[in-house]
Design a protein around this motif. Structure first.
Motif, short mmCIF file in Angstrom:
data_model
loop_
_atom_site.label_atom_id
_atom_site.label_comp_id
_atom_site.label_asym_id
_atom_site.label_seq_id
_atom_site.Cartn_x
_atom_site.Cartn_y
_atom_site.Cartn_z
N ILE A 24 -25.99 -61.27 -30.12
CA ILE A 24 -27.43 -61.48 -30.07
C ILE A 24 -27.68 -62.95 -30.37
N ALA A 25 -28.41 -63.62 -29.48
CA ALA A 25 -28.67 -65.06 -29.60
C ALA A 25 -29.25 -65.38 -30.98
N GLY A 26 -28.78 -66.49 -31.54
CA GLY A 26 -29.26 -66.94 -32.83
C GLY A 26 -28.66 -66.21 -34.01
N THR A 27 -27.70 -65.33 -33.75
CA THR A 27 -27.05 -64.57 -34.82
C THR A 27 -25.55 -64.52 -34.56
N ARG A 28 -24.84 -63.94 -35.52
CA ARG A 28 -23.42 -63.67 -35.34
C ARG A 28 -23.20 -62.15 -35.21
N ILE A 29 -24.25 -61.45 -34.81
CA ILE A 29 -24.16 -60.00 -34.62
C ILE A 29 -23.75 -59.73 -33.18
N THR A 30 -22.55 -59.15 -33.02
CA THR A 30 -22.02 -58.94 -31.68
C THR A 30 -22.55 -57.66 -31.05
N ILE A 34 -23.30 -53.72 -32.63
CA ILE A 34 -24.45 -52.85 -32.35
C ILE A 34 -23.98 -51.52 -31.75
N ILE A 35 -23.06 -51.58 -30.83
CA ILE A 35 -22.55 -50.35 -30.20
C ILE A 35 -21.86 -49.46 -31.24
N ASN A 36 -21.07 -50.05 -32.12
CA ASN A 36 -20.41 -49.27 -33.17
C ASN A 36 -21.43 -48.60 -34.08
N GLU A 37 -22.49 -49.31 -34.42
CA GLU A 37 -23.54 -48.73 -35.27
C GLU A 37 -24.22 -47.55 -34.55
N ILE A 38 -24.56 -47.74 -33.29
CA ILE A 38 -25.22 -46.67 -32.52
C ILE A 38 -24.30 -45.46 -32.41
N LYS A 39 -23.00 -45.70 -32.12
CA LYS A 39 -22.05 -44.59 -32.02
C LYS A 39 -21.87 -43.86 -33.35
N ALA A 40 -22.13 -44.56 -34.46
CA ALA A 40 -22.03 -43.96 -35.79
C ALA A 40 -23.30 -43.20 -36.15
N GLY A 41 -24.28 -43.19 -35.23
CA GLY A 41 -25.50 -42.43 -35.47
C GLY A 41 -26.63 -43.22 -36.11
N ASP A 50 -31.77 -52.69 -42.05
CA ASP A 50 -30.61 -53.24 -42.75
C ASP A 50 -30.45 -54.73 -42.51
N LYS A 51 -30.84 -55.17 -41.34
CA LYS A 51 -30.69 -56.59 -40.95
C LYS A 51 -32.03 -57.07 -40.40
N PRO A 52 -32.99 -57.36 -41.29
CA PRO A 52 -34.35 -57.68 -40.83
C PRO A 52 -34.46 -58.97 -40.03
N PHE A 53 -33.41 -59.77 -39.97
CA PHE A 53 -33.44 -60.97 -39.14
C PHE A 53 -33.25 -60.62 -37.66
N LEU A 54 -32.86 -59.37 -37.37
CA LEU A 54 -32.74 -58.91 -36.00
C LEU A 54 -34.08 -58.36 -35.52
N SER A 55 -34.22 -58.29 -34.22
CA SER A 55 -35.41 -57.67 -33.64
C SER A 55 -34.98 -56.47 -32.81
N LEU A 56 -35.90 -55.55 -32.61
CA LEU A 56 -35.59 -54.43 -31.74
C LEU A 56 -35.27 -54.92 -30.32
N ALA A 57 -35.93 -55.98 -29.90
CA ALA A 57 -35.64 -56.54 -28.57
C ALA A 57 -34.19 -56.98 -28.48
N GLY A 58 -33.68 -57.63 -29.51
CA GLY A 58 -32.29 -58.06 -29.52
C GLY A 58 -31.33 -56.88 -29.50
N ILE A 59 -31.65 -55.86 -30.26
CA ILE A 59 -30.78 -54.67 -30.31
C ILE A 59 -30.78 -53.96 -28.96
N PHE A 60 -31.96 -53.76 -28.39
CA PHE A 60 -32.02 -53.08 -27.10
C PHE A 60 -31.42 -53.94 -25.99
N SER A 61 -31.50 -55.25 -26.12
CA SER A 61 -30.82 -56.14 -25.15
C SER A 61 -29.32 -55.97 -25.26
N ALA A 62 -28.81 -55.85 -26.49
CA ALA A 62 -27.38 -55.62 -26.68
C ALA A 62 -26.96 -54.31 -26.04
N LEU A 63 -27.78 -53.27 -26.19
CA LEU A 63 -27.47 -51.99 -25.57
C LEU A 63 -27.50 -52.10 -24.05
#
Length: 97
Positions: A24-30, A34-41, A50-63
């Motif tokens: 995710i741009a501007g972060t070191r969150i790969t 994100i996929i591992n977290e989603i697969k873990a439920g 848990d990581k308020p510096f992220l946005s839902l847009a960034g997470i859904f873009s990663a997905l």
């Protein structure tokens, strides 16, 4: 007035940052994280809590990035996991180089 975000700018690959893995741009969150977290439920909303510096847009873009490149990324994830297991085994026996 809110500006429009080009979603193509939300995921980046930079040589030398996170091993060149997509993140995710501007972060070191790969994308892999994100996929591992989603697969873990864990839900996208819980990831943001848990990581308020992220946005839902960034997470859904990663997905979206993952599902658009699933075969390639799954192969990269397997290779990463195998490398981690190999390094862990070498470390445990004291033969890490």
């Amino acid at each position: 007035m809110q500006t429009i975000t080009d979603i193509g700018t939300l995921i980046v690959r930079t040589p030398g940052t996170c091993g060149g893995r997509p993140r995710i741009a501007g972060t070191r969150i790969t994308v892999q994280y994100i996929i591992n977290e989603i697969k873990a439920g864990i839900t996208p909303e819980e990831i943001v809590q848990d990581k308020p510096f992220l946005s839902l847009a960034g997470i859904f873009s990663a997905l979206a990035y993952y599902y658009a490149n699933k075969a390639l990324l799954d192969a990269e994830f397997v290779a990463d996991d195998e490398e981690c297991r190999r390094l862990e085994a070498e470390f445990k026996v004291g033969h890490i180089s």
